[in-house]
Design a protein around this motif. Structure first.
Motif, PDB file in Angstrom:
ATOM      1  N   MET A   8       0.846  -1.181   0.000  1.00  0.00           N
ATOM      2  CA  MET A   8       0.000   0.000   0.000  1.00  0.00           C
ATOM      3  C   MET A   8       0.891   1.243   0.000  1.00  0.00           C
ATOM      4  O   MET A   8       1.924   1.265   0.629  1.00  0.00           O
ATOM      5  N   ALA A   9       0.443   2.262  -0.677  1.00  0.00           N
ATOM      6  CA  ALA A   9       1.190   3.504  -0.759  1.00  0.00           C
ATOM      7  C   ALA A   9       0.252   4.675  -0.541  1.00  0.00           C
ATOM      8  O   ALA A   9      -0.895   4.653  -0.975  1.00  0.00           O
TER       9      ALA A   9
ATOM     10  N   THR B  21      -4.302  -2.620  -3.432  1.00  0.00           N
ATOM     11  CA  THR B  21      -3.955  -3.311  -4.664  1.00  0.00           C
ATOM     12  C   THR B  21      -5.080  -3.145  -5.689  1.00  0.00           C
ATOM     13  O   THR B  21      -6.231  -3.471  -5.397  1.00  0.00           O
ATOM     14  N   PRO B  22      -4.767  -2.621  -6.873  1.00  0.00           N
ATOM     15  CA  PRO B  22      -5.809  -2.456  -7.893  1.00  0.00           C
ATOM     16  C   PRO B  22      -6.305  -3.808  -8.412  1.00  0.00           C
ATOM     17  O   PRO B  22      -5.583  -4.799  -8.367  1.00  0.00           O
ATOM     18  N   THR B  23      -7.545  -3.808  -8.868  1.00  0.00           N
ATOM     19  CA  THR B  23      -8.141  -5.022  -9.436  1.00  0.00           C
ATOM     20  C   THR B  23      -8.657  -4.715 -10.839  1.00  0.00           C
ATOM     21  O   THR B  23      -8.746  -3.563 -11.232  1.00  0.00           O
ATOM     22  N   ARG B  24      -8.999  -5.761 -11.568  1.00  0.00           N
ATOM     23  CA  ARG B  24      -9.549  -5.618 -12.920  1.00  0.00           C
ATOM     24  C   ARG B  24     -10.878  -6.327 -12.996  1.00  0.00           C
ATOM     25  O   ARG B  24     -11.053  -7.398 -12.435  1.00  0.00           O
ATOM     26  N   GLU B  25     -11.796  -5.728 -13.713  1.00  0.00           N
ATOM     27  CA  GLU B  25     -13.050  -6.370 -14.073  1.00  0.00           C
ATOM     28  C   GLU B  25     -13.253  -6.129 -15.559  1.00  0.00           C
ATOM     29  O   GLU B  25     -13.563  -5.009 -15.968  1.00  0.00           O
ATOM     30  N   GLY B  26     -13.024  -7.164 -16.336  1.00  0.00           N
ATOM     31  CA  GLY B  26     -13.118  -7.002 -17.790  1.00  0.00           C
ATOM     32  C   GLY B  26     -12.048  -6.040 -18.262  1.00  0.00           C
ATOM     33  O   GLY B  26     -10.868  -6.227 -17.987  1.00  0.00           O
TER      34      GLY B  26
ATOM     35  N   VAL C  97      -9.336   1.067  -8.959  1.00  0.00           N
ATOM     36  CA  VAL C  97      -8.363   1.524  -7.970  1.00  0.00           C
ATOM     37  C   VAL C  97      -9.113   1.750  -6.666  1.00  0.00           C
ATOM     38  O   VAL C  97     -10.067   2.524  -6.607  1.00  0.00           O
ATOM     39  N   ASN C  98      -8.688   1.056  -5.626  1.00  0.00           N
ATOM     40  CA  ASN C  98      -9.321   1.165  -4.317  1.00  0.00           C
ATOM     41  C   ASN C  98      -8.505   2.085  -3.422  1.00  0.00           C
ATOM     42  O   ASN C  98      -7.298   1.897  -3.271  1.00  0.00           O
ATOM     43  N   LEU C  99      -9.165   3.080  -2.840  1.00  0.00           N
ATOM     44  CA  LEU C  99      -8.515   3.994  -1.912  1.00  0.00           C
ATOM     45  C   LEU C  99      -9.102   3.794  -0.522  1.00  0.00           C
ATOM     46  O   LEU C  99     -10.305   3.626  -0.371  1.00  0.00           O
ATOM     47  N   GLU C 100      -8.248   3.830   0.477  1.00  0.00           N
ATOM     48  CA  GLU C 100      -8.691   3.662   1.856  1.00  0.00           C
ATOM     49  C   GLU C 100      -8.322   4.916   2.645  1.00  0.00           C
ATOM     50  O   GLU C 100      -7.150   5.272   2.744  1.00  0.00           O
ATOM     51  N   PRO C 101      -9.317   5.612   3.229  1.00  0.00           N
ATOM     52  CA  PRO C 101      -9.012   6.818   3.990  1.00  0.00           C
ATOM     53  C   PRO C 101      -8.543   6.481   5.409  1.00  0.00           C
ATOM     54  O   PRO C 101      -8.976   5.506   6.007  1.00  0.00           O
ATOM     55  N   ASP C 102      -7.628   7.294   5.931  1.00  0.00           N
ATOM     56  CA  ASP C 102      -7.209   7.185   7.327  1.00  0.00           C
ATOM     57  C   ASP C 102      -7.867   8.342   8.072  1.00  0.00           C
ATOM     58  O   ASP C 102      -7.463   9.496   7.924  1.00  0.00           O
TER      59      ASP C 102
END
Length: 59
Positions: free
Chosen positions: A1-2, A26-31, A36-41
């Motif tokens: 994570m960055a 970690t990014p994921t792919r669908e088709g 891109v998933n972001l997580e707030p602190d």
């Protein structure tokens, strides 16, 4: 994570700007779409909210 950036939210009670750091998961792919998933602190924002609650409890 960055860490990918920081945002700010304004406290509705006192007006101070509170930092919200965003971390990329970690990014994921669908088709053919990249997700891109972001997580707030929100640790600082929650700690700030608790200071208002503690001040209100004292009165």
């Amino acid at each position: 994570m960055a860490v990918v950036g920081a945002y700010q939210v304004q406290c509705p009670e006192c007006g101070i700007a509170l930092p919200i750091t965003m971390t990329a998961k970690t990014p994921t792919r669908e088709g053919d779409h990249l997700i891109v998933n972001l997580e707030p602190d929100v640790t600082d924002a929650m700690a700030h909210a608790w200071t208002h609650e503690a001040l209100n409890d004292d009165h």
